[in-house]
Motif scaffolding. Structure first.
Motif, PDB file in Angstrom:
ATOM      1  N   SER A   1      -8.544  71.626 -31.189  1.00 35.70           N
ATOM      2  CA  SER A   1      -7.248  72.292 -31.355  1.00 35.70           C
ATOM      3  C   SER A   1      -7.107  72.852 -32.766  1.00 35.70           C
ATOM      4  O   SER A   1      -7.091  72.110 -33.742  1.00 35.70           O
ATOM      5  CB  SER A   1      -6.103  71.310 -31.079  1.00 35.70           C
ATOM      6  N   ASP A   2      -6.979  74.176 -32.859  1.00 36.01           N
ATOM      7  CA  ASP A   2      -6.670  74.818 -34.134  1.00 36.01           C
ATOM      8  C   ASP A   2      -5.220  75.310 -34.077  1.00 36.01           C
ATOM      9  O   ASP A   2      -4.488  75.025 -33.121  1.00 36.01           O
ATOM     10  CB  ASP A   2      -7.639  75.968 -34.416  1.00 36.01           C
ATOM     11  N   LEU A   3      -4.798  76.054 -35.099  1.00 34.18           N
ATOM     12  CA  LEU A   3      -3.402  76.504 -35.132  1.00 34.18           C
ATOM     13  C   LEU A   3      -3.079  77.439 -33.970  1.00 34.18           C
ATOM     14  O   LEU A   3      -1.973  77.394 -33.412  1.00 34.18           O
ATOM     15  CB  LEU A   3      -3.101  77.195 -36.464  1.00 34.18           C
ATOM     16  N   LYS A   4      -4.021  78.268 -33.566  1.00 35.89           N
ATOM     17  CA  LYS A   4      -3.759  79.178 -32.449  1.00 35.89           C
ATOM     18  C   LYS A   4      -3.517  78.404 -31.158  1.00 35.89           C
ATOM     19  O   LYS A   4      -2.632  78.748 -30.366  1.00 35.89           O
ATOM     20  CB  LYS A   4      -4.921  80.157 -32.282  1.00 35.89           C
ATOM     21  N   ALA A   5      -4.297  77.323 -30.961  1.00 37.45           N
ATOM     22  CA  ALA A   5      -4.094  76.501 -29.770  1.00 37.45           C
ATOM     23  C   ALA A   5      -2.743  75.788 -29.835  1.00 37.45           C
ATOM     24  O   ALA A   5      -2.053  75.640 -28.822  1.00 37.45           O
ATOM     25  CB  ALA A   5      -5.225  75.491 -29.635  1.00 37.45           C
ATOM     26  N   ALA A   6      -2.353  75.353 -31.025  1.00 35.39           N
ATOM     27  CA  ALA A   6      -1.065  74.682 -31.198  1.00 35.39           C
ATOM     28  C   ALA A   6       0.087  75.647 -30.935  1.00 35.39           C
ATOM     29  O   ALA A   6       1.109  75.262 -30.351  1.00 35.39           O
ATOM     30  CB  ALA A   6      -0.967  74.097 -32.603  1.00 35.39           C
ATOM     31  N   VAL A   7      -0.069  76.909 -31.346  1.00 38.16           N
ATOM     32  CA  VAL A   7       0.958  77.925 -31.065  1.00 38.16           C
ATOM     33  C   VAL A   7       1.045  78.174 -29.563  1.00 38.16           C
ATOM     34  O   VAL A   7       2.140  78.306 -28.996  1.00 38.16           O
ATOM     35  CB  VAL A   7       0.651  79.239 -31.818  1.00 38.16           C
ATOM     36  N   GLU A   8      -0.100  78.212 -28.905  1.00 38.93           N
ATOM     37  CA  GLU A   8      -0.120  78.390 -27.451  1.00 38.93           C
ATOM     38  C   GLU A   8       0.660  77.273 -26.757  1.00 38.93           C
ATOM     39  O   GLU A   8       1.408  77.525 -25.806  1.00 38.93           O
ATOM     40  CB  GLU A   8      -1.571  78.405 -26.955  1.00 38.93           C
TER      41      GLU A   8
ATOM     42  N   ASN B   1      11.778  71.165 -39.119  1.00 37.68           N
ATOM     43  CA  ASN B   1      10.402  71.641 -38.945  1.00 37.68           C
ATOM     44  C   ASN B   1      10.246  73.140 -39.178  1.00 37.68           C
ATOM     45  O   ASN B   1       9.120  73.653 -39.186  1.00 37.68           O
ATOM     46  CB  ASN B   1       9.897  71.302 -37.537  1.00 37.68           C
ATOM     47  N   TYR B   2      11.351  73.866 -39.340  1.00 37.00           N
ATOM     48  CA  TYR B   2      11.282  75.325 -39.455  1.00 37.00           C
ATOM     49  C   TYR B   2      10.295  75.808 -40.527  1.00 37.00           C
ATOM     50  O   TYR B   2       9.472  76.703 -40.266  1.00 37.00           O
ATOM     51  CB  TYR B   2      12.669  75.903 -39.755  1.00 37.00           C
ATOM     52  N   PRO B   3      10.333  75.252 -41.754  1.00 35.11           N
ATOM     53  CA  PRO B   3       9.404  75.764 -42.781  1.00 35.11           C
ATOM     54  C   PRO B   3       7.941  75.597 -42.388  1.00 35.11           C
ATOM     55  O   PRO B   3       7.135  76.520 -42.577  1.00 35.11           O
ATOM     56  CB  PRO B   3       9.755  74.924 -44.019  1.00 35.11           C
ATOM     57  N   LEU B   4       7.597  74.442 -41.826  1.00 37.66           N
ATOM     58  CA  LEU B   4       6.208  74.212 -41.423  1.00 37.66           C
ATOM     59  C   LEU B   4       5.816  75.130 -40.268  1.00 37.66           C
ATOM     60  O   LEU B   4       4.696  75.659 -40.235  1.00 37.66           O
ATOM     61  CB  LEU B   4       6.015  72.752 -41.014  1.00 37.66           C
ATOM     62  N   VAL B   5       6.724  75.326 -39.326  1.00 37.70           N
ATOM     63  CA  VAL B   5       6.428  76.186 -38.182  1.00 37.70           C
ATOM     64  C   VAL B   5       6.223  77.631 -38.638  1.00 37.70           C
ATOM     65  O   VAL B   5       5.289  78.317 -38.202  1.00 37.70           O
ATOM     66  CB  VAL B   5       7.548  76.098 -37.123  1.00 37.70           C
ATOM     67  N   ARG B   6       7.085  78.112 -39.543  1.00 35.05           N
ATOM     68  CA  ARG B   6       6.928  79.482 -40.052  1.00 35.05           C
ATOM     69  C   ARG B   6       5.575  79.647 -40.739  1.00 35.05           C
ATOM     70  O   ARG B   6       4.872  80.647 -40.532  1.00 35.05           O
ATOM     71  CB  ARG B   6       8.063  79.819 -41.029  1.00 35.05           C
ATOM     72  N   LYS B   7       5.223  78.669 -41.550  1.00 32.78           N
ATOM     73  CA  LYS B   7       3.944  78.735 -42.255  1.00 32.78           C
ATOM     74  C   LYS B   7       2.779  78.760 -41.264  1.00 32.78           C
ATOM     75  O   LYS B   7       1.824  79.544 -41.418  1.00 32.78           O
ATOM     76  CB  LYS B   7       3.813  77.539 -43.192  1.00 32.78           C
ATOM     77  N   ALA B   8       2.858  77.916 -40.234  1.00 30.81           N
ATOM     78  CA  ALA B   8       1.797  77.867 -39.229  1.00 30.81           C
ATOM     79  C   ALA B   8       1.681  79.200 -38.492  1.00 30.81           C
ATOM     80  O   ALA B   8       0.567  79.692 -38.251  1.00 30.81           O
ATOM     81  CB  ALA B   8       2.077  76.736 -38.244  1.00 30.81           C
ATOM     82  N   LEU B   9       2.811  79.801 -38.146  1.00 27.03           N
ATOM     83  CA  LEU B   9       2.788  81.065 -37.409  1.00 27.03           C
ATOM     84  C   LEU B   9       2.210  82.195 -38.255  1.00 27.03           C
ATOM     85  O   LEU B   9       1.474  83.055 -37.750  1.00 27.03           O
ATOM     86  CB  LEU B   9       4.205  81.418 -36.956  1.00 27.03           C
ATOM     87  N   ILE B  10       2.521  82.192 -39.531  1.00 23.27           N
ATOM     88  CA  ILE B  10       1.959  83.210 -40.429  1.00 23.27           C
ATOM     89  C   ILE B  10       0.444  83.046 -40.534  1.00 23.27           C
ATOM     90  O   ILE B  10      -0.314  84.017 -40.421  1.00 23.27           O
ATOM     91  CB  ILE B  10       2.623  83.123 -41.820  1.00 23.27           C
ATOM     92  N   LEU B  11      -0.019  81.801 -40.726  1.00 21.80           N
ATOM     93  CA  LEU B  11      -1.456  81.543 -40.839  1.00 21.80           C
ATOM     94  C   LEU B  11      -2.190  81.875 -39.545  1.00 21.80           C
ATOM     95  O   LEU B  11      -3.353  82.290 -39.564  1.00 21.80           O
ATOM     96  CB  LEU B  11      -1.699  80.079 -41.212  1.00 21.80           C
ATOM     97  N   ALA B  12      -1.507  81.686 -38.398  1.00 24.13           N
ATOM     98  CA  ALA B  12      -2.127  81.977 -37.105  1.00 24.13           C
ATOM     99  C   ALA B  12      -2.022  83.445 -36.719  1.00 24.13           C
ATOM    100  O   ALA B  12      -2.500  83.848 -35.652  1.00 24.13           O
ATOM    101  CB  ALA B  12      -1.483  81.109 -36.022  1.00 24.13           C
ATOM    102  N   GLY B  13      -1.386  84.262 -37.599  1.00 21.55           N
ATOM    103  CA  GLY B  13      -1.225  85.680 -37.300  1.00 21.55           C
ATOM    104  C   GLY B  13      -0.206  85.949 -36.218  1.00 21.55           C
ATOM    105  O   GLY B  13      -0.324  86.929 -35.476  1.00 21.55           O
ATOM    106  N   ARG B  14       0.827  85.088 -36.131  1.00 21.42           N
ATOM    107  CA  ARG B  14       1.842  85.240 -35.086  1.00 21.42           C
ATOM    108  C   ARG B  14       3.237  85.390 -35.675  1.00 21.42           C
ATOM    109  O   ARG B  14       4.193  84.709 -35.301  1.00 21.42           O
ATOM    110  CB  ARG B  14       1.796  84.034 -34.138  1.00 21.42           C
ATOM    111  N   ARG B  15       3.390  86.358 -36.589  1.00 14.25           N
ATOM    112  CA  ARG B  15       4.706  86.636 -37.160  1.00 14.25           C
ATOM    113  C   ARG B  15       5.696  87.119 -36.102  1.00 14.25           C
ATOM    114  O   ARG B  15       6.913  87.061 -36.319  1.00 14.25           O
ATOM    115  CB  ARG B  15       4.586  87.691 -38.261  1.00 14.25           C
ATOM    116  N   ASP B  16       5.174  87.597 -34.973  1.00 16.32           N
ATOM    117  CA  ASP B  16       6.048  88.067 -33.907  1.00 16.32           C
ATOM    118  C   ASP B  16       6.913  86.950 -33.327  1.00 16.32           C
ATOM    119  O   ASP B  16       7.908  87.217 -32.644  1.00 16.32           O
ATOM    120  CB  ASP B  16       5.218  88.690 -32.783  1.00 16.32           C
TER     121      ASP B  16
END
Length: 596
Positions: free
Chosen positions: A495-502, A567-582
């Motif tokens: 599981s990487d960040l992309k899988a966690a976003v999924e 959790n908002y700050p951590l989630v935003r950071k994760a989404l940016i790193l995963a390329g999911r600003r959308d």
């Protein structure tokens, strides 16, 4: 009236004993219930005519606590308790737990870290020359060199660090009875080298055919060697086709005999008919008892073993893949006894085992030739030889819920939903929803990313979706408002960040809002822990992504609970790193609002 086994000299005198044959030292409070390993082993020995005393949670800092029952005639038996003592003490984040459910009043700190090692050494100090035998989950899963998450290092076999004479692994009833008989006949402990389900140390290799594992020095120097060693252990953990294994430590060998055969149905029935009090010892009354008993006191264990093959589960290493189930008569008799216990209100909380709906063996071949070494029963696709049949379990449940005094019979241990869906008959699923769900059904899809599920040894996400739809449809047809509570793991190997976003998107789309989530916990004896340490899947030797960075682990966990404002700050950071600003914003389908 059932009596507790003695835990003090006074209680020994009331029994008319001047000494014990065996003294069992446990890291758990003394609960005389068959869900506790110390109760199973002590009652097994008692039924065979041996005098057994118990020293529960002795003060390991004071050697006198190990002498309170005197010198045992045959041996000390040592267990850390129902759970590995390090798992019991620390969370997956390596923080100290605030409660110990297996201690009086849930008090923490009543057992040492690495309890098996500490207790065994203290027992040796108390009475020199008395054999010391290890057992239980901690010893079983640390029997060879193993990765220790809490020190982030490899540790050698617990048999060596504890200086014990013998180690019993797996479900130990068969092994302990043979050990007891041979010791009582005058055999020396060092001669007990051919008992299935045991591990011993020797200066020479056995004469019988054996496999050499990579030695201690090689494994410490090469992670690939560790993965190779684990694969050999995994493939030979079967009582029918498993071979003797030997692991070298310089001039010393740690040698594992093949696993003991599972108990037969008749033997399992006898084991559960022994005179357990089903209570905690009265000394714990002042603290309100032992919390771990509450969950199991009004439950029935119907089976042992699991052929599910989940990578993160140690059951394959401890109970094995062959299913043994109790007879209907045995379970009905115990259910009738439950109705007479104080506090029983008509509800049986569970009828299950490691996997509730596994009550028959995986296939006929498994009983004759053993479990397949290079194939699993349900993964990646169900084996064509797999027997899928819920009829026996369904009949049992019908009998139980028709007993006088029984209002409801629930199933709370795990349901393997992919196995359930393979059943061409839908009656079990219907009656599960109709009679055996207490408002919420707990299931464990663990993840939704197929690449992570592949590593976990779990079915594809589509299978869970099919199960969820059918569950909802059945409840709708029954007019019931019942819900599914899925469990998920963050930061599992693969599981990487992309899988966690999924996974977070899945929760959004399906309106799942978990109150609790579990970080992956690398515990000894699992495929997943081997992957965590080596970044290799030992079955294929292919590379596996592993999240070890505490910051990334925190982000993966936060994504599972993205609705929590903290959790908002951590989630935003994760989404940016995963390329999911959308997924950041206020629009439909986003996960969190923009930062200030």
């Amino acid at each position: 009236m059932n009596n507790f086994l003695p835990i003090s000299k006074d209680e020994m005198e009331k029994q008319g004993w001047d000494s014990c044959d065996f003294i069992l030292i446990s890291g758990d409070a003394y609960v005389d219930h068959p869900s506790f390993g110390h109760a199973l082993i002590s009652r097994t020995l008692e039924a065979a005519g041996y005098r057994v005393g118990i020293i529960p949670q002795p003060d390991w800092r004071d050697p006198s606590g190990f002498r309170i029952l005197g010198k045992p005639r045959l041996a000390f038996l040592v267990t850390s308790g129902n759970i590995d003592s390090m798992v019991n003490r620390f969370t997956a984040a390596r923080k100290i737990r605030s409660r110990d459910l297996y201690s009086s009043g849930g008090k923490p700190g009543l057992r040492p870290e690495r309890a098996s090692i500490v207790y065994a050494n203290r027992a040796r100090e108390a009475f020199k020359g008395v054999p010391v035998i290890l057992g239980g989950v901690e010893a079983s899963l640390r029997r060879f060199i193993h990765y220790d998450y809490w020190s982030d290092s490899l540790r050698r076999s617990i048999l060596l660090d504890s200086k014990a004479d013998l180690l019993v692994y797996g479900m130990g009833e068969r092994a302990i009875l043979e050990i007891a008989e041979r010791l009582s006949q005058g055999e020396e402990i060092k001669s007990l080298t051919n008992i299935p389900g045991t591990v011993y140390k020797s200066s020479s290799l056995p004469e019988e055919p054996h496999l050499l594992l990579p030695d201690h020095e090689r494994v410490k120097a090469d992670k690939r060697a560790f993965a190779e060693s684990f694969r050999l252990q995994y493939e030979n953990n079967d009582p029918i086709c498993g071979k003797t294994l030997a692991e070298g430590y310089g001039s010393l060998w740690v040698i594992q005999n093949p696993p003991a055969k599972p108990l037969t149905r008749e033997e399992l029935d006898r084991l559960y008919s022994l005179p357990y009090t089903k209570e905690f010892h009265p000394i714990y009354q002042k603290d309100g008892g032992v919390p771990a008993l509450e969950e199991v006191k009004f439950s029935l264990t119907s089976s042992r073993g699991c052929f599910g093959g989940c990578s993160f589960c140690s059951l394959a290493f401890h109970q094995g893949r062959i299913i043994t189930s109790r007879s209907h008569e045995s379970l009905i008799k115990e259910a009738e006894e439950l109705t007479q216990l104080s506090g029983f209100k008509g509800y049986i909380h569970d009828v299950g085992g490691p996997t509730a709906n596994f009550r028959i063996t995986a296939c006929e071949k498994q009983l004759k030739r053993g479990s397949c070494k290079n194939r699993q029963c349900l993964f990646p696709e169900p084996c064509k030889n797999l027997q899928v049949d819920h009829s026996d379990y369904l009949t049992l449940l019908r009998k139980l819920r028709s007993l006088p005094g029984i209002k409801k019979v629930f199933i709370r241990s795990g349901i393997r939903y992919d196995y359930l869906l393979l059943d061409k008959e839908s009656q079990f699923f219907l009656e599960l929803c109709q009679h055996h769900v207490s408002g919420q059904l707990k299931v464990a899809p663990e993840h939704v990313s197929d690449k992570v599920l592949q590593v976990m040894g779990k079915p594809s996400s589509k299978v869970f979706q099919d199960f969820r739809r059918k569950f909802d449809d059945l409840n709708k047809s029954l007019g019931k408002k019942q819900y599914m509570v899925p469990y998920f793991i963050s930061s599992h190997p693969g599981s990487d960040l992309k899988a966690a976003v999924e996974l977070a998107e899945f929760m959004r789309d399906n309106r799942i809002n978990p109150e609790q989530v579990q970080d992956f916990y690398p515990t000894p004896g699992t495929l997943s822990t081997c992957m965590y340490y080596t970044s290799l899947d030992p079955r294929t030797m292919t590379s596996v992504y592993v999240c070890r960075d505490p910051k990334e682990k925190a982000m993966q966990r936060a994504l599972l609970q993205y609705r929590k404002e903290e959790n908002y700050p951590l989630v935003r950071k994760a989404l940016i790193l995963a390329g999911r600003r959308d997924l950041i914003g206020f629009g439909r389908g986003t996960l969190v609002p923009p930062g200030r």
